[in-house]
Write a protein that holds these residues in place. Structure first.
Motif, PDB file in Angstrom:
ATOM      1  N   ALA A  57      20.466 106.743  64.843  1.00 46.77           N
ATOM      2  CA  ALA A  57      20.406 108.125  64.362  1.00 46.77           C
ATOM      3  C   ALA A  57      21.310 109.017  65.191  1.00 46.77           C
ATOM      4  O   ALA A  57      21.950 109.917  64.675  1.00 46.77           O
ATOM      5  CB  ALA A  57      18.974 108.627  64.412  1.00 46.77           C
ATOM      6  N   GLN A  58      21.373 108.724  66.512  1.00 47.90           N
ATOM      7  CA  GLN A  58      22.204 109.539  67.385  1.00 47.90           C
ATOM      8  C   GLN A  58      23.680 109.415  67.021  1.00 47.90           C
ATOM      9  O   GLN A  58      24.420 110.376  67.009  1.00 47.90           O
ATOM     10  CB  GLN A  58      21.999 109.089  68.819  1.00 47.90           C
ATOM     11  CG  GLN A  58      21.568 110.233  69.711  1.00 47.90           C
ATOM     12  CD  GLN A  58      21.016 109.702  70.999  1.00 47.90           C
ATOM     13  OE1 GLN A  58      21.535 108.755  71.567  1.00 47.90           O
ATOM     14  NE2 GLN A  58      19.946 110.315  71.453  1.00 47.90           N
ATOM     15  N   TYR A  82      24.805 108.644  64.149  1.00 47.62           N
ATOM     16  CA  TYR A  82      25.004 108.961  62.735  1.00 47.62           C
ATOM     17  C   TYR A  82      25.630 110.327  62.557  1.00 47.62           C
ATOM     18  O   TYR A  82      25.167 111.290  63.194  1.00 47.62           O
ATOM     19  CB  TYR A  82      23.651 108.915  62.020  1.00 47.62           C
ATOM     20  CG  TYR A  82      23.691 109.350  60.571  1.00 47.62           C
ATOM     21  CD1 TYR A  82      24.091 108.460  59.582  1.00 47.62           C
ATOM     22  CD2 TYR A  82      23.352 110.653  60.206  1.00 47.62           C
ATOM     23  CE1 TYR A  82      24.132 108.855  58.253  1.00 47.62           C
ATOM     24  CE2 TYR A  82      23.395 111.056  58.876  1.00 47.62           C
ATOM     25  CZ  TYR A  82      23.792 110.149  57.915  1.00 47.62           C
ATOM     26  OH  TYR A  82      23.840 110.539  56.604  1.00 47.62           O
ATOM     27  N   HIS A 127      27.893 120.173  60.091  1.00 50.08           N
ATOM     28  CA  HIS A 127      26.660 119.935  60.850  1.00 50.08           C
ATOM     29  C   HIS A 127      26.334 118.444  60.942  1.00 50.08           C
ATOM     30  O   HIS A 127      25.238 118.059  61.304  1.00 50.08           O
ATOM     31  CB  HIS A 127      25.515 120.729  60.205  1.00 50.08           C
ATOM     32  CG  HIS A 127      25.890 122.165  60.022  1.00 50.08           C
ATOM     33  ND1 HIS A 127      26.038 123.032  61.079  1.00 50.08           N
ATOM     34  CD2 HIS A 127      26.247 122.854  58.907  1.00 50.08           C
ATOM     35  CE1 HIS A 127      26.433 124.214  60.622  1.00 50.08           C
ATOM     36  NE2 HIS A 127      26.563 124.123  59.317  1.00 50.08           N
ATOM     37  N   LEU A 128      27.314 117.625  60.565  1.00 47.66           N
ATOM     38  CA  LEU A 128      27.169 116.168  60.688  1.00 47.66           C
ATOM     39  C   LEU A 128      28.393 115.649  61.441  1.00 47.66           C
ATOM     40  O   LEU A 128      29.176 114.835  60.920  1.00 47.66           O
ATOM     41  CB  LEU A 128      27.051 115.529  59.295  1.00 47.66           C
ATOM     42  CG  LEU A 128      25.758 115.854  58.521  1.00 47.66           C
ATOM     43  CD1 LEU A 128      25.877 115.467  57.048  1.00 47.66           C
ATOM     44  CD2 LEU A 128      24.556 115.147  59.151  1.00 47.66           C
ATOM     45  N   ASN A 129      28.586 116.148  62.617  1.00 47.16           N
ATOM     46  CA  ASN A 129      29.703 115.761  63.496  1.00 47.16           C
ATOM     47  C   ASN A 129      31.068 115.947  62.840  1.00 47.16           C
ATOM     48  O   ASN A 129      31.994 115.192  63.124  1.00 47.16           O
ATOM     49  CB  ASN A 129      29.605 114.279  63.934  1.00 47.16           C
ATOM     50  CG  ASN A 129      28.261 113.939  64.524  1.00 47.16           C
ATOM     51  OD1 ASN A 129      27.575 114.822  65.015  1.00 47.16           O
ATOM     52  ND2 ASN A 129      27.880 112.663  64.450  1.00 47.16           N
ATOM     53  N   ALA A 161      14.685 109.321  61.231  1.00 45.90           N
ATOM     54  CA  ALA A 161      15.530 110.148  62.103  1.00 45.90           C
ATOM     55  C   ALA A 161      16.773 110.625  61.345  1.00 45.90           C
ATOM     56  O   ALA A 161      17.228 111.761  61.527  1.00 45.90           O
ATOM     57  CB  ALA A 161      15.938 109.358  63.342  1.00 45.90           C
ATOM     58  N   ILE A 162      17.305 109.773  60.482  1.00 43.51           N
ATOM     59  CA  ILE A 162      18.486 110.161  59.687  1.00 43.51           C
ATOM     60  C   ILE A 162      18.085 111.172  58.623  1.00 43.51           C
ATOM     61  O   ILE A 162      18.789 112.155  58.374  1.00 43.51           O
ATOM     62  CB  ILE A 162      19.176 108.900  59.087  1.00 43.51           C
ATOM     63  CG1 ILE A 162      19.840 108.115  60.224  1.00 43.51           C
ATOM     64  CG2 ILE A 162      20.186 109.283  58.010  1.00 43.51           C
ATOM     65  CD1 ILE A 162      20.570 106.860  59.808  1.00 43.51           C
ATOM     66  N   ASP A 176      15.729 113.333  58.881  1.00 43.88           N
ATOM     67  CA  ASP A 176      15.531 114.616  59.580  1.00 43.88           C
ATOM     68  C   ASP A 176      16.871 115.274  59.887  1.00 43.88           C
ATOM     69  O   ASP A 176      17.028 116.488  59.753  1.00 43.88           O
ATOM     70  CB  ASP A 176      14.755 114.406  60.892  1.00 43.88           C
ATOM     71  CG  ASP A 176      13.302 114.011  60.622  1.00 43.88           C
ATOM     72  OD1 ASP A 176      12.861 114.143  59.452  1.00 43.88           O
ATOM     73  OD2 ASP A 176      12.622 113.558  61.559  1.00 43.88           O
ATOM     74  N   GLN A 177      17.820 114.418  60.305  1.00 47.37           N
ATOM     75  CA  GLN A 177      19.154 114.940  60.632  1.00 47.37           C
ATOM     76  C   GLN A 177      19.810 115.544  59.382  1.00 47.37           C
ATOM     77  O   GLN A 177      20.426 116.615  59.449  1.00 47.37           O
ATOM     78  CB  GLN A 177      20.001 113.781  61.156  1.00 47.37           C
ATOM     79  CG  GLN A 177      21.013 114.188  62.196  1.00 47.37           C
ATOM     80  CD  GLN A 177      21.791 113.001  62.707  1.00 47.37           C
ATOM     81  OE1 GLN A 177      21.227 111.905  62.876  1.00 47.37           O
ATOM     82  NE2 GLN A 177      23.074 113.180  62.946  1.00 47.37           N
ATOM     83  N   ALA A 219      20.803 119.437  58.734  1.00 50.76           N
ATOM     84  CA  ALA A 219      22.194 119.795  58.377  1.00 50.76           C
ATOM     85  C   ALA A 219      22.208 120.585  57.074  1.00 50.76           C
ATOM     86  O   ALA A 219      22.945 121.566  56.934  1.00 50.76           O
ATOM     87  CB  ALA A 219      23.036 118.526  58.264  1.00 50.76           C
TER      88      ALA A 219
END
Ligand code: ASP
Length: 322
Positions: free
Chosen positions: A17-18, A20, A51-53, A259-260, A262-263, A267
């Protein structure tokens, strides 16, 4: 030993998740490129990727069968966060319209939050003699048996709106299905089909530039944007109670790591506060979601309620898969 395995699995998931996303994410749009759902998806992708790198988001248009082909593709995709679905109200109409829907709407997806609400407009080909809603109704009555109504397939928003409209005016029309309302609009402009309901995200520009005839909006209240404010509602025009707004949401295949999910929801919520995104959506007549439906659980609850509500309306309009 078992405990250690669990601990390792948790660490691996957290690490995934980190990192991702570390490769492009595909958002499947279940309609043709250039149409209203596609436009929402492309604007949303631009806002959410920040908001997704700053990752890459690819839009894949999988049109056909009123959006069910694209939805099914995502239902069956790997649940790794790299294939998502941006879909509209068709998520809630298809369970009532398809006898063998190849996926379960409430069980095969993770719900990631809703994006916007979009009114629809009733429009006609530029050469249609009717200029106002009452003139349209007269023209429809004078041309029974010869009217072509475009839509994006069984279960599309344009299908639902057309179904309710035919029921309201008590005139049957020949429906012409497309893979989305972008190609339907091309044929409407060319005069191959007569009328269509479509989201303002696709019709605002055409109405503003006078390229199509515009007759009414599908919401219970008139719209405020300059191009559309002059249009009456169908409700005030005689179809009492007509009130249809199209909503869009984001989905992932069932089993996508929490976790993904939530990410992605975080975002999405940030993207929906992006002033540039809000401005673009408002210019197209869309209203960005700010209420509880931003939360995945509320999003799912809302879709479940819409399935029930629309099921009743679809059955009353004489179409039901039983
Ligand atoms: N507006 C279409 C519909 O009727 C879908 C699209 O092309 O975006 O559902």
């Amino acid at each position: 030993m078992k405990k250690l395995t669990f601990a390792l699995a948790a660490i691996t998931l957290a690490a995934a998740a980190q990192a991702y996303p570390d490769k492009p994410i595909t958002i499947v749009v279940p309609f043709a490129a250039g149409g209203p759902t596609d436009k929402v998806a492309r604007d949303f992708a631009e806002a959410v990727r920040k908001h997704l790198n700053n990752g890459t988001i690819v839009i894949e248009n999988v049109g056909g069968a009123g959006g069910t082909l694209g939805a099914n593709k995502v239902a069956k995709a790997a649940p790794d966060g790299y294939t998502l679905l941006l879909h509209h109200i068709g998520m809630a109409t298809s369970p009532s319209l398809y006898r063998n829907l190849p996926f379960k709407t409430l069980e095969d997806f993770e719900y990631l939050g809703m994006i916007n609400d979009v009114p629809m407009t009733l429009i006609g080909r530029p050469t249609l003699p009717a200029n106002t809603y009452p003139e349209l109704v007269k023209w429809l009555n004078d041309n029974k048996g010869k009217i072509n109504l475009a839509n994006a397939g069984l279960g599309a928003a344009s299908h639902l709106c057309g179904l309710l409209f035919q029921q309201g005016v008590k005139i049957d029309m020949t429906t012409v299905p497309y893979k989305g309302t972008a190609p339907a609009m091309t044929d409407l402009l060319g005069g191959q089909v007569d009328i269509m309901c479509d989201q303002t995200t696709n019709t605002s520009g055409q109405i503003e530039s006078g390229k199509v005839k515009a007759y009414a909006v599908t919401t219970s209240k008139r719209l405020t944007s300059p191009a559309l404010a002059k249009l009456p509602t169908l409700d005030e025009s005689g179809l009492k109670g007509f009130n249809l707004t199209i909503w869009h949401g984001l989905y992932a295949p069932k089993g996508t790591p929490k976790a993904i999910q939530d990410q992605l929801n975080a975002a999405l919520q940030k993207a929906l506060k992006d002033p540039e995104f809000i401005k673009r959506q408002e210019a197209l007549g869309a209203v960005v979601v700010t209420d509880g439906r931003l939360a995945p659980a509320e999003h799912k609850k809302f879709v479940a309620a819409e399935i029930d509500k629309l099921g009743v309306a679809i059955k009353a309009a004489g179409q039901y898969a039983d």
